[in-house]
Scaffold this motif. Structure first.
Motif, PDB file in Angstrom:
ATOM      1  N   CYS A 171       7.763   0.593   1.364  1.00  0.00           N
ATOM      2  CA  CYS A 171       7.966   1.624   2.264  1.00  0.00           C
ATOM      3  C   CYS A 171       9.571   1.790   2.733  1.00  0.00           C
ATOM      4  N   VAL A 172       9.766   2.979   3.381  1.00  0.00           N
ATOM      5  CA  VAL A 172      11.466   3.186   3.765  1.00  0.00           C
ATOM      6  C   VAL A 172      11.187   3.254   5.288  1.00  0.00           C
ATOM      7  N   ALA A 173      12.137   2.871   6.104  1.00  0.00           N
ATOM      8  CA  ALA A 173      12.059   2.945   7.666  1.00  0.00           C
ATOM      9  C   ALA A 173      12.513   4.226   7.896  1.00  0.00           C
ATOM     10  N   VAL A 174      11.735   4.790   8.849  1.00  0.00           N
ATOM     11  CA  VAL A 174      12.171   6.077   9.386  1.00  0.00           C
ATOM     12  C   VAL A 174      13.706   6.013   9.897  1.00  0.00           C
ATOM     13  N   SER A 175      14.222   5.206  10.614  1.00  0.00           N
ATOM     14  CA  SER A 175      15.307   4.977  11.166  1.00  0.00           C
ATOM     15  C   SER A 175      16.337   5.024   9.757  1.00  0.00           C
ATOM     16  N   ASP A 176      16.062   4.316   8.645  1.00  0.00           N
ATOM     17  CA  ASP A 176      16.838   4.521   7.393  1.00  0.00           C
ATOM     18  C   ASP A 176      16.912   6.070   6.950  1.00  0.00           C
ATOM     19  N   LEU A 177      15.921   6.694   6.860  1.00  0.00           N
ATOM     20  CA  LEU A 177      15.848   8.021   6.470  1.00  0.00           C
ATOM     21  C   LEU A 177      16.897   9.011   7.260  1.00  0.00           C
ATOM     22  N   PHE A 178      16.800   8.623   8.717  1.00  0.00           N
ATOM     23  CA  PHE A 178      17.589   9.673   9.477  1.00  0.00           C
ATOM     24  C   PHE A 178      19.142   9.253   9.211  1.00  0.00           C
TER      25      PHE A 178
END
Length: 66
Positions: free
Chosen positions: A52-59
């Protein structure tokens, strides 16, 4: 309610998206995500056996990509 492919860690209050869904969620071609992971721009985490990828990292990724 969570959508398929999303995870939530109640202890850290972090939300994650399955790697297979990241390109669709962000709205970029899959190779852009692959390149970001390869060069270390987008870290990958394992949650319940799913990459997975953290949503915070995506932002942060989206902010730097624009």
């Amino acid at each position: 309610m969570r959508t398929p492919g999303t995870f939530y860690n109640h202890a850290t209050q972090a939300e994650y998206i399955a790697l297979s869904r990241v390109a669709d969620v962000v709205g970029v071609p899959a190779h852009v995500i692959t390149n970001a992971i390869s060069n270390g721009t987008l870290p990958v985490h394992e949650v319940s056996g799913c990459k997975c990828v953290a949503v915070s990292d995506l932002f942060e990724f989206e902010g730097g990509a624009k």
